[in-house]
Design an enzyme around this catalytic site. Structure first.
Site: not given
Ligand code: TA6
Length: 295
Positions: A163, A269
């Site tokens: 991520h 990501e």
């Molecule tokens: O990767 C994008 C995502 O899935 C978004 O939908 C948002 O939820 C982000 O990840 C951050 O997620 P988190 O659980 O770290 O707040």
């Protein structure tokens, strides 16, 4: 001291001036400083919110969180007790070994195995290895997933994603090449839309507005560019890629997001997020990415 082992983190120092910092919590890379291929001045390439928790109390808001065994809210029966993005980013990993330490680069291996807390929520056998390698202008992070079952069953079914919070001005950053690649728009809430991918022909993706796109069977090599910077993301075995920026409409509601943080990063990501990798006992899957600071 190329590899500085501290109580809660490991700091990698490259002889040419680049550096990386990895929290044992979540094996989260929280800093990557590197000169570009055209200059040797090391600058911070990742975004970590100033409100991020770095004490292991919650997943880090920034850097490179490791997402395993599920991406987003769980959808697989094996993952039903897990929280969003799984447990890998909120467990404390162990430093296994220094893999390389020379002029070419500095590399360490971290591992994660089932513990009581994990097994309560996820009872499948697994062994994770995460190899972080720092070169002069590059940072590589490779996730190795092994099904440690002694026979072919039980199978290990999972998703995985890195991520990346890439530090960049979200008002001008562009991500290419995603032209013509089908994607699921998670900013639209209706489940029905998620079964019918969109396809757009625009040459570059921007994140000027709230963006949460999951591209399926994506090219595997992405250029993240803006007026004063460029980072290349190369992925192997991560067949999909997610592009995310919450902008103010969503970012202002994220508790550990610093004020205006959404203006200072884009998440690109690499992942395996549509469908599930399926491993029989003894099999291993490896997802790799190489980040290169080009400008
Ligand atoms: O990767 C994008 C995502 O899935 C978004 O939908 C948002 O939820 C982000 O990840 C951050 O997620 P988190 O659980 O770290 O707040």
């Amino acid at each position: 001291m190329p590899v500085d082992k501290q109580s809660d983190r490991i700091v990698l120092n490259h002889p040419k001036g680049s550096s990386a910092e990895i929290l044992l919590y979540g094996a989260t890379v929280i800093s990557w400083k590197s000169g570009s291929t055209s200059s040797s001045l090391p600058t911070e390439r990742l975004f970590v919110s100033s409100k991020a928790a770095l004490d292991g109390s919650k997943p880090v808001r920034g850097g490179i969180p490791v997402v395993f065994p599920c991406f987003g809210a769980p959808t697989h029966p094996d993952h039903s007790k897990l929280s969003q993005h799984g447990f890998a980013r909120s467990e404390t990993w162990s430093l296994d070994s220094v893999v390389m330490d020379n002029e070419a680069g500095v590399s360490v291996k971290l591992t994660l195995d089932p513990n009581g807390r994990v097994t309560e929520k996820f009872d499948k056998p697994f062994h994770l290895e995460y190899v972080v390698t720092l070169a002069e202008h590059q940072l590589s992070t490779d996730l190795h997933v092994k099904n440690t079952a002694q026979s072919t069953t039980p199978t290990l079914e999972f998703q995985a994603l890195l991520h990346n919070y890439i530090r960049a001005p979200s008002e001008e950053v562009l991500i290419t090449p995603l032209q013509g690649v089908s994607y699921y728009d998670k900013t639209e809430s209706t489940e029905e839309l998620r079964t019918h991918p969109k396809i757009e022909q625009r040459s570059a993706v921007d994140v000027k507005k709230f963006t949460d796109f999951a591209y399926e069977n994506a090219p595997g090599k992405y250029e993240v560019t803006w007026s004063s910077g460029k980072v290349e993301v190369k992925a192997t075995n991560f067949k999909d890629v997610v592009v995310w920026n919450p902008q103010q409409e969503v970012g202002s509601k994220i508790g550990d997001m610093e004020d205006g943080g959404w203006e200072r990063y884009v998440c690109v990501e690499p992942g395996y997020v549509r469908g599930f990798v399926k491993l029989e006992g003894g099999q291993t899957w490896v997802g790799q990415q190489v980040l290169t600071a080009k400008l």
